[in-house]
Design a protein around this motif. Structure first.
Motif, PDB file in Angstrom:
ATOM      1  N   ALA A 196       0.976  -1.093  -0.061  1.00 59.55           N
ATOM      2  CA  ALA A 196      -0.025  -0.145   0.003  1.00 59.55           C
ATOM      3  C   ALA A 196       0.896   1.297  -0.074  1.00 59.55           C
ATOM      4  N   GLU A 197       2.018   1.204   0.892  1.00 57.74           N
ATOM      5  CA  GLU A 197       2.653   2.524   0.794  1.00 57.74           C
ATOM      6  C   GLU A 197       3.340   2.852  -0.582  1.00 57.74           C
ATOM      7  N   LYS A 198       3.819   1.665  -1.199  1.00 59.47           N
ATOM      8  CA  LYS A 198       4.684   2.013  -2.645  1.00 59.47           C
ATOM      9  C   LYS A 198       3.245   2.541  -3.739  1.00 59.47           C
ATOM     10  N   ARG A 199       2.064   1.651  -3.478  1.00 59.92           N
ATOM     11  CA  ARG A 199       0.944   2.166  -4.381  1.00 59.92           C
ATOM     12  C   ARG A 199       0.828   3.652  -4.225  1.00 59.92           C
ATOM     13  N   GLN A 200       0.722   4.190  -2.961  1.00 62.23           N
ATOM     14  CA  GLN A 200       0.369   5.630  -2.596  1.00 62.23           C
ATOM     15  C   GLN A 200       1.490   6.348  -3.203  1.00 62.23           C
ATOM     16  N   GLU A 201       2.625   5.785  -3.104  1.00 63.86           N
ATOM     17  CA  GLU A 201       3.936   6.577  -3.966  1.00 63.86           C
ATOM     18  C   GLU A 201       3.662   6.642  -5.347  1.00 63.86           C
ATOM     19  N   MET A 202       3.200   5.734  -5.873  1.00 63.77           N
ATOM     20  CA  MET A 202       3.107   5.615  -7.271  1.00 63.77           C
ATOM     21  C   MET A 202       1.866   6.587  -7.783  1.00 63.77           C
ATOM     22  N   ILE A 203       0.855   6.621  -6.989  1.00 59.49           N
ATOM     23  CA  ILE A 203      -0.242   7.638  -7.279  1.00 59.49           C
ATOM     24  C   ILE A 203       0.068   8.796  -7.200  1.00 59.49           C
ATOM     25  N   ASP A 204       0.960   9.447  -6.029  1.00 56.54           N
ATOM     26  CA  ASP A 204       1.279  10.478  -5.767  1.00 56.54           C
ATOM     27  C   ASP A 204       2.166  11.017  -6.965  1.00 56.54           C
ATOM     28  N   MET A 205       2.898  10.043  -7.608  1.00 54.23           N
ATOM     29  CA  MET A 205       3.809  10.539  -8.669  1.00 54.23           C
ATOM     30  C   MET A 205       3.290  10.667  -9.857  1.00 54.23           C
ATOM     31  N   THR A 206       2.387   9.911 -10.000  1.00 56.35           N
ATOM     32  CA  THR A 206       1.560   9.904 -11.421  1.00 56.35           C
ATOM     33  C   THR A 206       0.402  10.522 -11.532  1.00 56.35           C
ATOM     34  N   VAL A 227       4.133   1.337 -13.799  1.00 55.50           N
ATOM     35  CA  VAL A 227       4.930   2.830 -13.826  1.00 55.50           C
ATOM     36  C   VAL A 227       6.310   2.532 -13.741  1.00 55.50           C
ATOM     37  N   ILE A 228       7.179   3.078 -14.521  1.00 54.15           N
ATOM     38  CA  ILE A 228       8.631   2.754 -14.640  1.00 54.15           C
ATOM     39  C   ILE A 228       9.320   4.261 -14.379  1.00 54.15           C
ATOM     40  N   LYS A 229      10.184   4.434 -13.517  1.00 51.98           N
ATOM     41  CA  LYS A 229      11.217   5.227 -13.057  1.00 51.98           C
ATOM     42  C   LYS A 229      12.437   5.177 -13.343  1.00 51.98           C
ATOM     43  N   ILE A 230      13.054   5.885 -14.235  1.00 52.79           N
ATOM     44  CA  ILE A 230      14.366   5.741 -14.512  1.00 52.79           C
ATOM     45  C   ILE A 230      15.097   6.888 -14.414  1.00 52.79           C
ATOM     46  N   GLY A 231      15.833   6.934 -13.274  1.00 52.25           N
ATOM     47  CA  GLY A 231      16.736   8.215 -12.845  1.00 52.25           C
ATOM     48  C   GLY A 231      15.517   9.238 -12.409  1.00 52.25           C
ATOM     49  N   ASP A 232      15.426  10.369 -12.965  1.00 51.23           N
ATOM     50  CA  ASP A 232      14.242  11.319 -13.032  1.00 51.23           C
ATOM     51  C   ASP A 232      12.934  11.198 -13.739  1.00 51.23           C
ATOM     52  N   ASP A 233      13.159  10.375 -14.785  1.00 54.78           N
ATOM     53  CA  ASP A 233      12.160  10.349 -15.704  1.00 54.78           C
ATOM     54  C   ASP A 233      11.181   9.058 -15.257  1.00 54.78           C
ATOM     55  N   ILE A 234       9.808   9.472 -15.673  1.00 52.65           N
ATOM     56  CA  ILE A 234       8.856   8.493 -15.514  1.00 52.65           C
ATOM     57  C   ILE A 234       8.120   8.110 -17.054  1.00 52.65           C
ATOM     58  N   VAL A 235       7.974   6.854 -16.962  1.00 54.31           N
ATOM     59  CA  VAL A 235       7.376   6.326 -18.279  1.00 54.31           C
ATOM     60  C   VAL A 235       6.113   5.318 -17.778  1.00 54.31           C
ATOM     61  N   ILE A 236       4.841   5.747 -18.156  1.00 58.26           N
ATOM     62  CA  ILE A 236       3.736   5.047 -17.678  1.00 58.26           C
ATOM     63  C   ILE A 236       3.317   3.954 -18.916  1.00 58.26           C
ATOM     64  N   GLY A 237       3.297   2.888 -18.579  1.00 51.74           N
ATOM     65  CA  GLY A 237       2.977   1.825 -19.551  1.00 51.74           C
ATOM     66  C   GLY A 237       4.263   1.137 -19.891  1.00 51.74           C
ATOM     67  N   PHE A 238       4.419   0.120 -20.541  1.00 49.46           N
ATOM     68  CA  PHE A 238       5.468  -0.324 -21.412  1.00 49.46           C
ATOM     69  C   PHE A 238       5.738   0.077 -22.710  1.00 49.46           C
ATOM     70  N   ASP A 239       6.571   1.393 -22.837  1.00 51.74           N
ATOM     71  CA  ASP A 239       6.921   2.024 -24.059  1.00 51.74           C
ATOM     72  C   ASP A 239       8.264   1.717 -24.235  1.00 51.74           C
ATOM     73  N   GLU A 240       8.695   0.518 -25.097  1.00 54.88           N
ATOM     74  CA  GLU A 240       9.949   0.232 -25.320  1.00 54.88           C
ATOM     75  C   GLU A 240      10.832   1.042 -25.942  1.00 54.88           C
ATOM     76  N   PRO A 241      10.202   1.749 -27.112  1.00 52.92           N
ATOM     77  CA  PRO A 241      11.344   2.889 -27.598  1.00 52.92           C
ATOM     78  C   PRO A 241      11.697   3.929 -26.549  1.00 52.92           C
ATOM     79  N   LYS A 242      10.491   4.199 -25.762  1.00 55.27           N
ATOM     80  CA  LYS A 242      11.215   5.273 -24.587  1.00 55.27           C
ATOM     81  C   LYS A 242      12.147   4.779 -23.743  1.00 55.27           C
ATOM     82  N   LEU A 243      11.952   3.601 -23.511  1.00 54.03           N
ATOM     83  CA  LEU A 243      12.942   2.905 -22.315  1.00 54.03           C
ATOM     84  C   LEU A 243      14.051   2.647 -23.012  1.00 54.03           C
ATOM     85  N   ARG A 244      14.202   2.289 -24.236  1.00 51.80           N
ATOM     86  CA  ARG A 244      15.612   1.958 -24.898  1.00 51.80           C
ATOM     87  C   ARG A 244      16.071   3.328 -24.948  1.00 51.80           C
ATOM     88  N   GLU A 245      15.426   4.579 -25.328  1.00 47.83           N
ATOM     89  CA  GLU A 245      16.197   5.685 -25.032  1.00 47.83           C
ATOM     90  C   GLU A 245      16.563   6.317 -23.861  1.00 47.83           C
TER      91      GLU A 245
END
Length: 76
Positions: free
Chosen positions: A37-47, A54-72
């Motif tokens: 529940a704690e991480k669920r709330q953290e995700m909701i607060d973030m997005t 929800v994928i966080k890479i450094g300071d970037d947030i990607v919602i969904g599985f966007d492979e081209p964006k993840l590769r970039e």
């Protein structure tokens, strides 16, 4: 670069994202927001929403599985 994924056990795109990370030797931290529940709330607060993954890479947030964006963002 720190990679975090917020996922649920029944989410097809979450599994696809984790498979993608594993295939590309990307180390990641996985939070199951169905049971944490704690991480669920953290995700909701973030997005502002409940969709996973929800994928966080450094300071970037990607919602969904966007492979081209993840590769970039990961420089793959």
């Amino acid at each position: 670069m720190e990679v975090t994924i917020y996922s649920t056990p029944v989410c097809h795109f979450c599994h696809a994202a984790k498979d993608f990370f594993n295939e590309n030797n990307v180390t990641f931290t996985d939070y199951d927001v169905a049971s944490n529940a704690e991480k669920r709330q953290e995700m909701i607060d973030m997005t502002g929403q409940m969709g996973v993954p929800v994928i966080k890479i450094g300071d970037d947030i990607v919602i969904g599985f966007d492979e081209p964006k993840l590769r970039e963002l990961l420089g793959l």
